[in-house]
Design a protein around this motif. Sequence first.
Motif, PDB file in Angstrom:
ATOM      1  N   ALA A  83       0.837  -1.218   0.000  1.00 30.83           N
ATOM      2  CA  ALA A  83       0.000   0.000   0.000  1.00 30.83           C
ATOM      3  C   ALA A  83       0.863   1.256   0.000  1.00 30.83           C
ATOM      4  O   ALA A  83       0.552   2.236  -0.685  1.00 30.83           O
ATOM      5  CB  ALA A  83      -0.931   0.000   1.222  1.00 30.83           C
ATOM      6  N   GLY A  84       1.959   1.228   0.761  1.00 30.06           N
ATOM      7  CA  GLY A  84       2.865   2.383   0.801  1.00 30.06           C
ATOM      8  C   GLY A  84       3.465   2.674  -0.563  1.00 30.06           C
ATOM      9  O   GLY A  84       3.575   3.832  -0.986  1.00 30.06           O
ATOM     10  N   MET A  85       3.867   1.614  -1.259  1.00 30.47           N
ATOM     11  CA  MET A  85       4.429   1.774  -2.606  1.00 30.47           C
ATOM     12  C   MET A  85       3.384   2.353  -3.567  1.00 30.47           C
ATOM     13  O   MET A  85       3.709   3.171  -4.426  1.00 30.47           O
ATOM     14  CB  MET A  85       4.898   0.417  -3.133  1.00 30.47           C
ATOM     15  N   GLN A  86       2.134   1.947  -3.425  1.00 29.95           N
ATOM     16  CA  GLN A  86       1.068   2.455  -4.283  1.00 29.95           C
ATOM     17  C   GLN A  86       0.882   3.963  -4.114  1.00 29.95           C
ATOM     18  O   GLN A  86       0.707   4.701  -5.094  1.00 29.95           O
ATOM     19  CB  GLN A  86      -0.256   1.747  -3.956  1.00 29.95           C
ATOM     20  N   VAL A  87       0.935   4.429  -2.862  1.00 27.37           N
ATOM     21  CA  VAL A  87       0.787   5.860  -2.577  1.00 27.37           C
ATOM     22  C   VAL A  87       1.952   6.646  -3.191  1.00 27.37           C
ATOM     23  O   VAL A  87       1.758   7.669  -3.849  1.00 27.37           O
ATOM     24  CB  VAL A  87       0.697   6.108  -1.053  1.00 27.37           C
ATOM     25  N   ALA A  88       3.159   6.159  -2.969  1.00 32.53           N
ATOM     26  CA  ALA A  88       4.346   6.833  -3.519  1.00 32.53           C
ATOM     27  C   ALA A  88       4.293   6.868  -5.044  1.00 32.53           C
ATOM     28  O   ALA A  88       4.565   7.901  -5.675  1.00 32.53           O
ATOM     29  CB  ALA A  88       5.610   6.117  -3.036  1.00 32.53           C
ATOM     30  N   ASP A  89       3.919   5.744  -5.626  1.00 25.95           N
ATOM     31  CA  ASP A  89       3.851   5.641  -7.091  1.00 25.95           C
ATOM     32  C   ASP A  89       2.794   6.601  -7.658  1.00 25.95           C
ATOM     33  O   ASP A  89       2.989   7.204  -8.716  1.00 25.95           O
ATOM     34  CB  ASP A  89       3.512   4.192  -7.471  1.00 25.95           C
ATOM     35  N   PHE A  90       1.695   6.773  -6.922  1.00 26.71           N
ATOM     36  CA  PHE A  90       0.637   7.695  -7.351  1.00 26.71           C
ATOM     37  C   PHE A  90       1.166   9.125  -7.463  1.00 26.71           C
ATOM     38  O   PHE A  90       0.932   9.817  -8.464  1.00 26.71           O
ATOM     39  CB  PHE A  90      -0.529   7.648  -6.339  1.00 26.71           C
ATOM     40  N   PHE A  91       1.903   9.571  -6.447  1.00 28.16           N
ATOM     41  CA  PHE A  91       2.439  10.937  -6.466  1.00 28.16           C
ATOM     42  C   PHE A  91       3.448  11.124  -7.586  1.00 28.16           C
ATOM     43  O   PHE A  91       3.497  12.168  -8.234  1.00 28.16           O
ATOM     44  CB  PHE A  91       3.063  11.282  -5.110  1.00 28.16           C
ATOM     45  N   VAL A  92       4.270  10.105  -7.814  1.00 31.33           N
ATOM     46  CA  VAL A  92       5.264  10.191  -8.894  1.00 31.33           C
ATOM     47  C   VAL A  92       4.568  10.335 -10.251  1.00 31.33           C
ATOM     48  O   VAL A  92       4.956  11.149 -11.088  1.00 31.33           O
ATOM     49  CB  VAL A  92       6.193   8.956  -8.874  1.00 31.33           C
ATOM     50  N   ARG A  93       3.505   9.541 -10.475  1.00 35.12           N
ATOM     51  CA  ARG A  93       2.763   9.613 -11.743  1.00 35.12           C
ATOM     52  C   ARG A  93       2.103  10.976 -11.923  1.00 35.12           C
ATOM     53  O   ARG A  93       2.115  11.558 -13.007  1.00 35.12           O
ATOM     54  CB  ARG A  93       1.685   8.520 -11.805  1.00 35.12           C
ATOM     55  N   LYS A  94       1.525  11.515 -10.849  1.00 38.52           N
ATOM     56  CA  LYS A  94       0.785  12.771 -10.934  1.00 38.52           C
ATOM     57  C   LYS A  94       1.711  13.980 -11.125  1.00 38.52           C
ATOM     58  O   LYS A  94       1.369  14.913 -11.841  1.00 38.52           O
ATOM     59  CB  LYS A  94      -0.066  12.984  -9.666  1.00 38.52           C
ATOM     60  N   PHE A  95       2.847  13.968 -10.450  1.00 38.60           N
ATOM     61  CA  PHE A  95       3.734  15.127 -10.494  1.00 38.60           C
ATOM     62  C   PHE A  95       4.688  15.099 -11.687  1.00 38.60           C
ATOM     63  O   PHE A  95       5.134  16.131 -12.156  1.00 38.60           O
ATOM     64  CB  PHE A  95       4.545  15.225  -9.198  1.00 38.60           C
ATOM     65  N   GLY A  96       5.044  13.887 -12.143  1.00 35.51           N
ATOM     66  CA  GLY A  96       5.980  13.779 -13.264  1.00 35.51           C
ATOM     67  C   GLY A  96       7.416  13.917 -12.818  1.00 35.51           C
ATOM     68  O   GLY A  96       7.712  14.294 -11.681  1.00 35.51           O
ATOM     69  N   VAL A  97       8.332  13.640 -13.727  1.00 34.55           N
ATOM     70  CA  VAL A  97       9.768  13.600 -13.405  1.00 34.55           C
ATOM     71  C   VAL A  97      10.285  14.973 -12.980  1.00 34.55           C
ATOM     72  O   VAL A  97      11.095  15.085 -12.064  1.00 34.55           O
ATOM     73  CB  VAL A  97      10.582  13.068 -14.615  1.00 34.55           C
ATOM     74  N   LYS A  98       9.808  16.048 -13.624  1.00 35.81           N
ATOM     75  CA  LYS A  98      10.335  17.381 -13.329  1.00 35.81           C
ATOM     76  C   LYS A  98      10.022  17.824 -11.898  1.00 35.81           C
ATOM     77  O   LYS A  98      10.771  18.575 -11.293  1.00 35.81           O
ATOM     78  CB  LYS A  98       9.764  18.411 -14.315  1.00 35.81           C
ATOM     79  N   LYS A  99       8.903  17.359 -11.372  1.00 34.85           N
ATOM     80  CA  LYS A  99       8.519  17.755 -10.010  1.00 34.85           C
ATOM     81  C   LYS A  99       8.681  16.596  -9.028  1.00 34.85           C
ATOM     82  O   LYS A  99       7.966  16.503  -8.026  1.00 34.85           O
ATOM     83  CB  LYS A  99       7.071  18.260 -10.009  1.00 34.85           C
ATOM     84  N   LEU A 100       9.639  15.739  -9.308  1.00 38.00           N
ATOM     85  CA  LEU A 100       9.868  14.568  -8.454  1.00 38.00           C
ATOM     86  C   LEU A 100      10.088  14.908  -6.980  1.00 38.00           C
ATOM     87  O   LEU A 100       9.548  14.218  -6.113  1.00 38.00           O
ATOM     88  CB  LEU A 100      11.078  13.774  -8.967  1.00 38.00           C
ATOM     89  N   PRO A 101      10.898  15.949  -6.644  1.00 36.58           N
ATOM     90  CA  PRO A 101      11.093  16.245  -5.212  1.00 36.58           C
ATOM     91  C   PRO A 101       9.773  16.489  -4.480  1.00 36.58           C
ATOM     92  O   PRO A 101       9.608  16.051  -3.345  1.00 36.58           O
ATOM     93  CB  PRO A 101      11.960  17.510  -5.235  1.00 36.58           C
ATOM     94  N   TRP A 102       8.822  17.157  -5.148  1.00 40.31           N
ATOM     95  CA  TRP A 102       7.522  17.424  -4.515  1.00 40.31           C
ATOM     96  C   TRP A 102       6.708  16.144  -4.404  1.00 40.31           C
ATOM     97  O   TRP A 102       6.027  15.912  -3.387  1.00 40.31           O
ATOM     98  CB  TRP A 102       6.757  18.484  -5.322  1.00 40.31           C
ATOM     99  N   ALA A 103       6.781  15.295  -5.419  1.00 39.72           N
ATOM    100  CA  ALA A 103       6.085  13.999  -5.364  1.00 39.72           C
ATOM    101  C   ALA A 103       6.603  13.175  -4.192  1.00 39.72           C
ATOM    102  O   ALA A 103       5.827  12.570  -3.439  1.00 39.72           O
ATOM    103  CB  ALA A 103       6.297  13.242  -6.675  1.00 39.72           C
ATOM    104  N   MET A 104       7.919  13.169  -4.010  1.00 43.49           N
ATOM    105  CA  MET A 104       8.522  12.373  -2.940  1.00 43.49           C
ATOM    106  C   MET A 104       8.186  12.958  -1.563  1.00 43.49           C
ATOM    107  O   MET A 104       7.988  12.226  -0.600  1.00 43.49           O
ATOM    108  CB  MET A 104      10.038  12.277  -3.131  1.00 43.49           C
ATOM    109  N   LEU A 105       8.128  14.291  -1.481  1.00 47.47           N
ATOM    110  CA  LEU A 105       7.762  14.932  -0.203  1.00 47.47           C
ATOM    111  C   LEU A 105       6.371  14.478   0.241  1.00 47.47           C
ATOM    112  O   LEU A 105       6.185  14.051   1.387  1.00 47.47           O
ATOM    113  CB  LEU A 105       7.787  16.456  -0.348  1.00 47.47           C
ATOM    114  N   PHE A 106       5.397  14.561  -0.655  1.00 55.49           N
ATOM    115  CA  PHE A 106       4.024  14.186  -0.292  1.00 55.49           C
ATOM    116  C   PHE A 106       3.914  12.688  -0.011  1.00 55.49           C
ATOM    117  O   PHE A 106       3.145  12.271   0.857  1.00 55.49           O
ATOM    118  CB  PHE A 106       3.038  14.629  -1.380  1.00 55.49           C
ATOM    119  N   SER A 107       4.702  11.893  -0.735  1.00 56.52           N
ATOM    120  CA  SER A 107       4.724  10.448  -0.450  1.00 56.52           C
ATOM    121  C   SER A 107       5.172  10.208   0.990  1.00 56.52           C
ATOM    122  O   SER A 107       4.531   9.462   1.742  1.00 56.52           O
ATOM    123  CB  SER A 107       5.697   9.726  -1.390  1.00 56.52           C
ATOM    124  N   GLY A 108       6.288  10.825   1.365  1.00 50.72           N
ATOM    125  CA  GLY A 108       6.824  10.644   2.714  1.00 50.72           C
ATOM    126  C   GLY A 108       5.866  11.145   3.775  1.00 50.72           C
ATOM    127  O   GLY A 108       5.683  10.512   4.820  1.00 50.72           O
TER     128      GLY A 108
END
Length: 441
Positions: A83-108
Motif C-alpha cells: 500500500a505504501g508503494m502504491q501511494v508513492a507511485d501515485f504521487f510520482v505519476r501525478k507530479f511527473g519527473v520534473k517535479k519529483l522532489p515534490w512527489a517524494m515529499l508528499f509520499s513521505g
Amino acid sequence: MDAYLLIITLAAIALVIVGVSVFKWHAFISLTVASLFLALTAGLSLDKIVSAYETGVGGVLGHLVGILALGTILGKMMAESGAGMQVADFFVRKFGVKKLPWAMLFSGFIIGIPVFFEVGILIVLPLVISIQKTTKQNILLISLPVIAGLSIVHGLVPPHPGALTAISIYKANLGHVLIYSLIIAIPAAIIAGPLFAKWVHKRVVPQGEPELIRFNTNYKKLPSTGISFFIILLPVLLMVLAAVAPYMSMPKGFEKFLAFIGSPVIALLISVFAAFYFLGIRQGMDKNMLRKFSEESLIPVGSIILIIGAGGGFKQILIDSGVGDTIGQMSENLSLSPLVLAFLIAGLIRIATGSATVALTTAAGIVSPIIEHMSGVNLELLVIATGAGSLMFSHVNDAGFWMVKEYLGLTVNETFKTWTVLETLLSFVAFAGALILNAFI
C-alpha cells in the motif's frame, strides 16, 4: 537548596546521557538509574521512591500501550501489502519527473502518518532507488524530500509515540495538537525537503551507489491506490472528526460516538481491522499470515514502551521530590518562555543521546512540573516545541543517521552535509512555526 536541586537534576540528566552513550546501557536502564539517583539525592523517603516511579510509568503507559501496538501493526500491513508503494507511485505519476522532489515529499508525508520512520524508509526506498536508476538524477534530489516528510511527521504528528507521550505528560488536547502539527509540519517539510534538496544536490554528489533493495512481498496483487490512501488516512480522519465534533451542531449522543471512535486507540483499532480486510484478506493473505505480521511488528515495540515508561517514572520523581517546582520558580525569574525551555532541553538531550524518543520523553518530564503553576501556556504548542527540539542535529549516536547513510550509499561526511542539516532545518523551522502560531492563538 534550590541550587542543590538544580545541580542534582542536571547530574541525573547527565547520567541518562552517559549511560546511553558511554556505558551503552539501554535507555530504559539509564532513565531508571537516573530516576533512583535523583530520588535518593533529593531526599525522597525510601518507601516513596518505588511507588512514585511506578505511578509515573503507569500514568504515561496507561493509554499508550495499545496505541503503540496498533500503530505498528498498521504500518506492517502497509509495508507488506504494498500500500505504501502504491501511494508513492501515485504521487510520482501525478507530479511527473520534473517535479519529483515534490512527489517524494508528499509520499513521505502521507506514508509517514501511520508508520515509524524506519518502516517508512523501507517502504519508499525501493521506489526512490528505482526512480534514480531510471532518471539518472542525483539520489539526494529524490531521497531527501521523502525523508523530510517521514521525519517531520514522526517527530510532531499524532499518533506517533513521541507526540502522544508529550500530549499525555502535558495533558494537552490531542485534536488541537493534530491540527496545529499539520499546519506547522507542512512548511517545515517543504523547506527541509524539496527546497533544501534542490540547493544541496548541486553541492554534494554522492561518491557511492545505493544498493537496489527490494521489499519482500508475499502478495499476488497490489491494493488499489484509493484503498491504500483510505487505510493510511483513516485513523487521522477519525481523530479529526472527534476534534471538530464539539463545534458542530449535532445530537449529543452522536457527538459522544464520534469522540469514542476518534480516540487514538479506537481509531487505530478500526484502521487495523480495515487493513486486515482490505490490505490482507482481499489481497490473498490468510489468517496465519496476518497473525505472523502482527507478531513480527510487535517485537520492536517493547523497547519503545520501556523507554517511554521510564521517562514517565523520571517525570514523577521530578514532581515528588520538588525539583519541578524549583526549576519552575527559577525559569519564571529568568522570564524564559516554556516553549523555548522545552525546545532547548529536548534539543540538548537529542544531541547527547541520539534518540528523539528519549529527548521528547525526558524533556516533557522536566518541563511539565514547571508549567503546572503557570497560566497562559498553550499546551498543544508546547508539545510541538518539544517535538521540534527532539529532531535537531542527528549525528553518529542516532540510528537514523546510519540508516540513511547505508541505504543511500553515502559517506559519513556526506550524511552530515545532508541528513544532519535536514533534521536541524526541520527542528528550527517547526519551532519557529510554533512560536508564530503562539503569537496568534
